[in-house]
Design an enzyme around this catalytic site. Structure first.
Site, short mmCIF file in Angstrom:
data_model
loop_
_atom_site.label_atom_id
_atom_site.label_comp_id
_atom_site.label_asym_id
_atom_site.label_seq_id
_atom_site.Cartn_x
_atom_site.Cartn_y
_atom_site.Cartn_z
N GLU A 43 -4.83 -3.17 -4.34
CA GLU A 43 -4.19 -3.36 -3.02
C GLU A 43 -5.06 -2.83 -1.88
O GLU A 43 -4.58 -2.29 -0.89
CB GLU A 43 -2.76 -2.81 -3.02
N GLN A 83 -9.27 20.14 -15.92
CA GLN A 83 -10.04 21.39 -15.88
C GLN A 83 -9.14 22.56 -16.32
O GLN A 83 -9.57 23.42 -17.10
CB GLN A 83 -10.56 21.62 -14.45
N ARG A 99 0.83 -1.22 0.00
CA ARG A 99 0.00 0.00 0.00
C ARG A 99 0.86 1.26 0.00
O ARG A 99 0.47 2.28 -0.57
CB ARG A 99 -0.97 -0.05 1.19
N1 COS Z 1 -0.94 -7.69 9.67
C1 COS Z 1 -0.90 -8.86 10.34
N2 COS Z 1 -1.98 -9.62 10.58
C2 COS Z 1 -3.16 -9.15 10.13
C3 COS Z 1 -3.29 -7.94 9.44
C4 COS Z 1 -2.11 -7.19 9.21
N3 COS Z 1 -2.13 -6.03 8.55
N4 COS Z 1 -4.58 -7.75 9.12
C5 COS Z 1 -5.26 -8.80 9.60
N5 COS Z 1 -4.40 -9.65 10.23
C6 COS Z 1 -4.71 -10.90 10.91
C7 COS Z 1 -5.70 -10.67 12.07
O1 COS Z 1 -5.00 -10.31 13.25
C8 COS Z 1 -6.38 -12.01 12.17
O2 COS Z 1 -5.51 -12.87 12.87
P1 COS Z 1 -6.08 -14.13 13.77
O3 COS Z 1 -6.55 -15.15 12.78
O4 COS Z 1 -4.90 -14.58 14.55
O5 COS Z 1 -7.19 -13.59 14.62
C9 COS Z 1 -6.44 -12.48 10.72
O6 COS Z 1 -5.42 -11.76 10.02
C10 COS Z 1 -7.77 -12.19 10.09
O7 COS Z 1 -8.01 -10.80 10.19
P2 COS Z 1 -9.46 -10.15 10.09
O8 COS Z 1 -10.39 -10.91 10.97
O9 COS Z 1 -9.31 -8.68 10.30
O10 COS Z 1 -9.84 -10.48 8.57
P3 COS Z 1 -11.04 -10.02 7.68
O11 COS Z 1 -11.51 -11.16 6.91
O12 COS Z 1 -12.03 -9.25 8.50
O13 COS Z 1 -10.32 -9.05 6.63
C11 COS Z 1 -9.56 -6.98 5.71
C12 COS Z 1 -9.72 -7.84 6.97
C13 COS Z 1 -10.89 -6.61 5.10
C14 COS Z 1 -8.83 -5.72 6.18
C15 COS Z 1 -8.66 -7.73 4.69
O14 COS Z 1 -9.35 -8.86 4.17
C16 COS Z 1 -8.24 -6.88 3.53
O15 COS Z 1 -7.27 -6.11 3.65
N6 COS Z 1 -8.93 -7.02 2.38
C17 COS Z 1 -8.52 -6.35 1.16
C18 COS Z 1 -7.59 -7.24 0.44
C19 COS Z 1 -6.90 -6.50 -0.64
O16 COS Z 1 -6.24 -5.49 -0.42
N7 COS Z 1 -7.05 -7.04 -1.84
C20 COS Z 1 -6.45 -6.48 -2.99
C21 COS Z 1 -5.34 -7.33 -3.41
S1 COS Z 1 -4.56 -6.55 -4.75
S2 COS Z 1 -3.00 -7.66 -4.95
#
Ligand code: COS
Length: 379
Positions: A363, A336, A243
């Site tokens: 991302e 613009q 990011r």
């Molecule tokens: N660093 C380390 N660990 C992380 C983290 C980070 N930045 N973000 C999440 N985690 C960990 C959490 O701590 C959690 O760990 P546990 O399993 O031990 O509890 C686990 O990952 C799951 O996290 P969470 O419950 O927050 O997951 P979600 O499914 O709610 O997803 C988002 C969180 C939406 C923030 C994530 O799926 C995301 O960033 N999605 C977008 C993906 C993206 O950018 N896609 C584009 C790809 S382009 S190549």
């Protein structure tokens, strides 16, 4: 804002700026319009060390810091956002996870070719049903003797057409979502691996975006990257760094919009005076610059934290959110200021406008960045 940089960082920035103006700028527009990958430029960037800036020299990297990487992606993206993302996806999303989570054997096997730019990397997390919800991966990896057997398809792989080394994520414990996916290193010459749809995009057309099809694709057991079922965390940590790369790309686009607008406003005469003498134009230029520098400082801070090895998830999300929205806003204002000419292919601002949009999407969309920021504040 060079006063915030070290002498070494300024020297690198000047070198990349010179390289970008001389080699990238003259061909950027034509390459982008013709969906042409800048193979020669990437090869030369590799020779200059730009494909592996922030990695130790023992693996073939340039041995510099992450701040230098951010400065490089911004300078390159100032002239060509496609080239910026080719470098960024390769470096942040492939070199980084292999360097951070790979075994010594994996690092020695893959990093020298990647960091020198001899081979290009691509990261495959996204699937048709797993975009923002990246834990919903359906591609599977099943251990069969000494091999993992991969089946499924990934989409939106940046550098998918040119890459020879992929870091991709597959489910190793179906039903366990984020706790059941693992990361793997896959080479593009593996039987069962193929490229599917090549996307036709609105912008950044010199960079390829493809589907990856895995049909009983067998890779060695030792190509598991990091621990089993820890692929989601590896992806999130990887994307935190990625990011900042996209935020740097957005800064480059914003600066291109501002610099081109200043030039045009000083040259374009209406009512017998340059349009830069009108307050309406002056205020747009002033607002663009304030926003650009605000975003730059956020990217600078996130890079500083990454270099200090302090948690920077929220700061990276803030940097990307702000920089991408600034790029979009600057592109809108640049058109613009250019008036009707800005809507034609005679000027680069139409390309900047098309390129800027993707920075709010890949991302992690701006909505996902806000989610990351809000969760870290609210607990
Ligand atoms: N660093 C380390 N660990 C992380 C983290 C980070 N930045 N973000 C999440 N985690 C960990 C959490 O701590 C959690 O760990 P546990 O399993 O031990 O509890 C686990 O990952 C799951 O996290 P969470 O419950 O927050 O997951 P979600 O499914 O709610 O997803 C988002 C969180 C939406 C923030 C994530 O799926 C995301 O960033 N999605 C977008 C993906 C993206 O950018 N896609 C584009 C790809 S382009 S190549």
């Amino acid at each position: 804002m060079d006063y915030l940089l070290t002498e070494e960082q300024i020297m690198l920035k000047d070198m990349v700026s010179k390289f970008s103006k001389e080699k990238i700028a003259p061909v950027a527009s034509d390459n982008e319009k013709n969906h042409r990958y800048p193979a020669d430029i990437i090869a030369e960037a590799g020779e200059l060390g730009l494909m592996g800036i922030a990695y130790p020299t023992e693996y073939g990297g340039a041995g510099m810091d992450f701040m230098s990487y951010f400065l490089t992606v911004e300078e390159v993206s100032r002239w060509c956002a496609s080239t910026g993302v080719i470098i960024s996806a390769h470096s942040s999303l492939v070199c980084d996870p292999i360097f951070r989570f790979g075994t010594e054997e994996q690092k020695m096997k893959y990093l020298p070719d990647l960091l020198s730019g001899k081979k290009i990397g691509s990261f495959s997390l996204t699937e048709a049903g797993a975009g923002s919800d990246s834990g919903a991966t359906k591609t599977t990896a099943v251990l069969d003797g000494d091999e993992w057997v991969l089946n499924g398809s990934k989409i939106f792989a940046t550098n998918g057409k040119e890459a020879e080394i992929f870091v991709l994520v597959a489910s190793t414990a179906p039903g366990q979502k984020t706790r059941g996916v693992s990361a793997f290193i896959v080479e593009s010459n593996t039987p069962g691996y193929s490229i599917g749809k090549v996307e036709k995009k609105m912008g950044i057309r010199s960079s390829s975006t493809t589907e990856i099809i895995l049909d009983n694709c067998r890779i060695p057991k030792e190509n598991l990257l990091g621990e089993l079922n820890k692929g989601f965390k590896i992806s999130m940590i990887t994307l935190d760094g990625g990011r900042i790369g996209i935020a740097s790309q957005a800064l480059g686009i914003a600066r291109a919009c501002i610099e081109d607008s200043i030039k045009y406003a000083n040259e374009r005469q209406q009512f017998d005076v340059p349009i830069s003498s009108f307050q309406a134009i002056q205020w747009m230029i002033a607002d663009m610059w304030v926003e650009y520098e605000s975003a730059w400082l956020l990217v600078y801070r996130a890079s500083l934290l990454k270099d200090k090895k302090v948690n920077y998830s929220r700061e990276a999300a803030m940097a990307k959110l702000k920089a991408s929205e600034v790029a979009m806003d600057c592109a809108r204002k640049a058109i613009q200021i250019h008036g009707g000419y800005g809507f034609t292919e005679d000027f680069n601002v139409e390309r900047y406008y098309r390129d800027a949009k993707i920075t709010e999407l890949y991302e992690g969309t701006s909505e996902i960045q806000r989610m990351v920021i809000a969760r870290s504040l609210l607990g």
